[in-house]
Design an enzyme around this catalytic site. Structure first.
Site, PDB file in Angstrom:
ATOM      1  N   CYS A  74      21.477  15.158  -1.631  1.00  0.00           N
ATOM      2  CA  CYS A  74      20.022  15.343  -1.635  1.00  0.00           C
ATOM      3  C   CYS A  74      19.309  14.382  -2.577  1.00  0.00           C
ATOM      4  O   CYS A  74      18.143  14.576  -2.902  1.00  0.00           O
ATOM      5  CB  CYS A  74      19.659  16.788  -1.948  1.00  0.00           C
ATOM      6  SG  CYS A  74      20.137  17.310  -3.596  1.00  0.00           S
ATOM      7  N   ASN A 124      20.587  11.229  -7.708  1.00  0.00           N
ATOM      8  CA  ASN A 124      19.659  10.620  -8.686  1.00  0.00           C
ATOM      9  C   ASN A 124      20.208  10.808 -10.092  1.00  0.00           C
ATOM     10  O   ASN A 124      20.276   9.874 -10.888  1.00  0.00           O
ATOM     11  CB  ASN A 124      18.276  11.271  -8.623  1.00  0.00           C
ATOM     12  CG  ASN A 124      17.630  11.123  -7.267  1.00  0.00           C
ATOM     13  OD1 ASN A 124      18.042  10.288  -6.485  1.00  0.00           O
ATOM     14  ND2 ASN A 124      16.638  11.948  -6.992  1.00  0.00           N
ATOM     15  N   HIS A 150       5.481  13.200 -14.053  1.00  0.00           N
ATOM     16  CA  HIS A 150       5.233  14.271 -13.069  1.00  0.00           C
ATOM     17  C   HIS A 150       4.336  13.803 -11.949  1.00  0.00           C
ATOM     18  O   HIS A 150       4.530  14.134 -10.783  1.00  0.00           O
ATOM     19  CB  HIS A 150       4.568  15.471 -13.742  1.00  0.00           C
ATOM     20  CG  HIS A 150       5.291  15.943 -14.945  1.00  0.00           C
ATOM     21  ND1 HIS A 150       4.707  16.683 -15.930  1.00  0.00           N
ATOM     22  CD2 HIS A 150       6.562  15.761 -15.322  1.00  0.00           C
ATOM     23  CE1 HIS A 150       5.574  16.930 -16.864  1.00  0.00           C
ATOM     24  NE2 HIS A 150       6.709  16.379 -16.528  1.00  0.00           N
TER      25      HIS A 150
HETATM   26  C1  PEP Z   1      19.000  14.460  -8.012  1.00  0.00           C
HETATM   27  O1  PEP Z   1      19.183  14.445  -9.225  1.00  0.00           O
HETATM   28  O2  PEP Z   1      19.589  13.703  -7.228  1.00  0.00           O
HETATM   29  C2  PEP Z   1      18.073  15.424  -7.407  1.00  0.00           C
HETATM   30  C3  PEP Z   1      17.989  15.566  -6.101  1.00  0.00           C
HETATM   31  O3  PEP Z   1      17.275  16.151  -8.221  1.00  0.00           O
HETATM   32  P1  PEP Z   1      16.025  15.570  -9.016  1.00  0.00           P
HETATM   33  O4  PEP Z   1      15.698  14.225  -8.448  1.00  0.00           O
HETATM   34  O5  PEP Z   1      14.942  16.554  -8.809  1.00  0.00           O
HETATM   35  O6  PEP Z   1      16.519  15.515 -10.402  1.00  0.00           O
END
Ligand code: PEP
Ligand code: MG
Length: 757
Positions: free
Chosen positions: A683, A635, A368
């Site tokens: 994103c 991600n 975190h």
């Molecule tokens: C992702 O998984 O690409 C994402 C944007 O969310 P997080 O990084 O918060 O899991």
């Protein structure tokens, strides 16, 4: 029954107690001290050397010639005394002249003496002086005598520091150039460069009083401090059961073992018996352990000793009542914070303008604290070993998060090279800032959208500072991660409203809480027995739909915050279309509830899903007609496509985001979304890197949501890119993938004058 060492140390301390309490000047006190020690130990010589202006000056002696006082001076590392100071270690020699570092000083008349024992006088882990005894007969001092000398040295440290006789410990550290520059390496957690002075999150407790007035009272203080420490450790272990993993659990187990270790508390009590205060006794035992630690080469054992060192500090903080962290003490103008580990809330307590970088002894990519530090733009390196041995409080530290390296007390050459790189990166930043109002339009006239990922209230400032089009991903779980308890609906609502207000006309896409997985909440038990594989576990929307009270409260908070304006909501980790339907229905129910009560509602609500689970891509024909927008979370998506844990450093560089598999997959998704007229964006972190962004635009992506520092470089890249040409080129690469996609794209970008940095 007190041991023999306790008795001899105690005799000396009883004598010292009167001297310390007397009204004598500091020099007179030291003159008395050497006499008392010499008598108690039946030594012919007892001398005190103090570090002044970087050299060790003979300050008081019995047995050596008095003319030598304030005349004999030794550099650090010179002679036996200099060696003790440099190494912060004891020397115990039957024949002093036989030691390779022995340096004869005729003015002292010390040729008469054969045996020599000396101990460092320590302040803040550095030697500020040396206490030495000598004998005419060649004989080694026994362990108990050395022990007594070390105990006395602790008391002297107090006297010397209070009288301001020696160089301050921090200055001593600064001048201790013999230890030279230290280069520390660790895991790259948050990229960026930082320069500042070392600040320990939990500063070492400075001991004010070393000689006990009332031994019984000191014993009581230690007993109750042990009680409180055990309670704390038990509570931490209890919390860990809510899902803290692996190593952390092991550390806690070791803590527990030491906290209940009878041997440790017995040794502290023995030190109290010798006449020390509780604080001084804990510190005395800690110093002894530290000496042992230096001799241990087994890394596992050294780790355990390190845990014990940590606990000693905790015990000292409890007993002395000095409980605050460096956040409460206040930071210097530029600080590099050092901690074993930090919680996200602890990090947020620091003044963001002064905190330049963080070095962690533990830490991982998806901890975190890393997520929050990334959001704050503070470079971090983790898993750095032996920091305390290499960096002293106040040392100048240069940190390069991108390289995973830090330099303490840098040489001039390293400092200059670092400054040059820092200046270049600051210059680039200034250029991006100057161009922030230029829109991301490609050379063939297509207006793309570059938004930011955010999660904290303050991140919204970055939106305008970098010239982004809005917030493409607001990670609402950050508020949950940084709170000690579940945030109430009212406080969620306040946060969302302030974010919307600060964003003005720019859109904000709120993602409902994505907890579980690598984002465990201590107050929300994710599953009964922990999860083997939390990233693929009961997380995000799965958890939110099963425990819908949390989601309902959040939906209400969002609807109320967006009253009178447009609201964009998206759901994380949608795996099947029905999950999206249920989540949407849940928000709609709350809307109906508010409407029944004639509350003001958002003027429009747009619902989106995150594509992070590959299976959902096969169901887009079913899902897309129900969506207002789709956002690809690369991600998570890429870790699932490649079956490669995103938080495993061993796999961090194994698969490239520019792989044909990922790009082909994404291209199919983009084509389908376009066919249904559903806006699609990316994103994940991927979009924040120039070549990756180029490839994404090349497969038809028109909206990127990225980390704020990447907005400038990505907009600059877009403004040099011919979108149609990029689409044709990437299309051809995906038809027949080359061996090395990255190289092929890089060459093409260079040939076409695209600013990929
Ligand atoms: C992702 O998984 O690409 C994402 C944007 O969310 P997080 O990084 O918060 O899991
Ligand atoms: Mg994700």
């Amino acid at each position: 029954m007190p041991t023999q060492s306790a008795t001899s140390a105690r005799e000396i301390l009883t004598g010292l107690h009167d001297v310390m309490a007397s009204k004598l000047g500091a020099q007179a006190k030291l003159n008395k001290v050497v006499k008392i020690i010499a008598e108690a130990m039946a030594s012919e010589v007892c001398s005190i050397y103090l570090l002044r202006d970087g050299v060790l000056e003979l300050f008081a002696t019995v047995g050596l010639k008095q003319e030598a006082v304030h005349v004999t001076k030794l550099a650090q590392g010179e002679g036996l005394v200099g060696t003790i100071a440099r190494e912060v270690a004891v020397l115990n020699l039957a024949e002093a002249a036989g030691h390779p570092e022995f340096a004869y000083r005729p003015e002292t008349g010390e040729e008469l003496f054969h045996s020599f024992a000396g101990v460092p006088i320590i302040r803040k882990e550095r030697a500020i002086g040396v206490l030495a005894v000598q004998h005419a007969d060649p004989r080694a001092y026994d362990e108990l005598e050395i022990e007594a000398l070390q105990t006395v040295a602790m008391v002297l440290s107090e006297l010397i520091a209070n009288a301001g006789l020696a160089d301050r410990a921090s200055a001593a550290a600064g001048e201790n150039r013999d230890s030279g520059m230290a280069r520390l390496t660790g895991q790259r957690l948050v990229i960026g460069m930082a320069k500042g002075h070392a600040v320990y999150h939990q500063p070492r407790v400075l001991i004010e009083h070393t000689v006990a007035e009332d031994i019984e009272a000191e014993r009581h203080r230690v007993v109750s401090a042990f009680g409180r420490m055990r309670e704390q450790i038990d509570a931490m272990t209890g919390q860990a059961e809510f899902g803290t993993v692996g190593e952390h659990q092991e550390v806690l187990e070791t803590y527990k073992m030491f906290a209940y270790d009878e041997g440790w508390s017995r040794r502290i009590n023995e030190a109290i018996d010798s006449g020390l205060t509780a604080e001084a006794a804990i510190e005395r035992v800690r110093q002894r352990m530290q000496q042992r630690m230096r001799q241990i080469s087994d890394p596992l054992l050294a780790d355990r000793m390190h845990d014990l060192d940590d606990l000693s500090n905790r015990l000292l903080r409890i007993v002395s009542g000095q409980l605050g962290t460096a956040a409460q003490a206040g930071l210097p103008q530029d600080a590099v914070l050092i901690a074993r580990n930090l919680g996200p809330a602890e990090l947020l307590e620091y003044d963001r303008r002064k905190l330049k970088g963080v070095i962690l002894e533990e830490g991982s990519l998806t901890a975190h604290v890393t997520i929050v530090a990334r959001a704050m733009g503070i470079p971090v390196i983790g898993r750095v070993r032996n920091v305390r041995q290499q960096i002293a409080e106040g040392d100048l530290v240069l940190l390069d998060g991108g390289e995973g390296v830090a330099f303490a007390r840098p040489t001039q050459a390293v400092h200059e090279a670092f400054d040059a790189r820092l200046a270049a990166s600051q210059k680039r930043r200034a250029e991006y800032a100057a161009a922030k109002d230029l829109p991301p339009v490609t050379t063939d006239g297509v207006r793309l959208s570059v938004m930011v990922n955010a999660g904290l209230r303050d991140d919204v400032a970055a939106l305008n500072a970098v010239g982004a089009d809005g917030i493409g991903l607001f990670r609402t779980e950050f508020q949950f991660l940084v709170s000690a308890t579940l945030p109430r609906r009212e406080s969620q609502q306040r946060l969302y409203r302030s974010v919307l207000e600060a964003a003005g006309d720019k859109p904000v896409i709120f993602r409902t809480v994505d907890v579980g997985g690598d984002k465990q909440l201590p107050y929300l038990r994710a599953s009964e027995n922990g999860e083997e594989n939390p990233a693929m576990g009961w997380r995000a929307l799965r958890l939110a739909l099963d425990r819908d009270t949390l989601m309902k409260a959040q939906a209400r908070a969002l609807l109320e915050a967006a009253a009178g304006r447009e609201l964009d909501v998206m759901f994380p980790m949608v795996s099947e279309p029905w999950e999206f339907d249920e989540a949407r229905a849940l928000v709609e129910q709350q809307r109906a509830w508010l409407a029944d009560r004639r509350k003001q509602l958002p003027t429009q609500i747009r619902y989106g899903a995150m594509l992070e689970v590959p299976a959902l891509a096969e169901m887009l024909d079913v899902l897309l007609p129900r969506l207002d927008f789709l956002s690809v979370g690369t991600n998570d998506l890429t870790q699932f496509l490649f079956a490669a844990d995103r938080s495993n450093p061993a796999l961090a560089e194994r698969y490239d985001w520019l792989s044909p598999a990922i790009l082909r997959f994404l291209k199919r998704v983009v084509i389908q979304a376009d066919a249904h007229g559903v806006p699609i964006g990316v994103c994940g972190e991927m979009g924040g890197r120039a070549l990756e962004a180029l490839a994404l635009i090349g497969i038809g992506v028109k909206r990127l949501s990225i980390t704020p520092v990447a907005v400038g470089p990505i907009k600059a890249m877009i403004r040099t890119l011919d979108r149609a040409a990029a689409m044709a080129f990437v299309g051809s690469l995906l038809e027949e993938p080359p061996q090395n996609m990255r190289a092929a794209l890089g060459d093409w970008a260079e040939k076409n004058g695209i600013a990929v940095g």
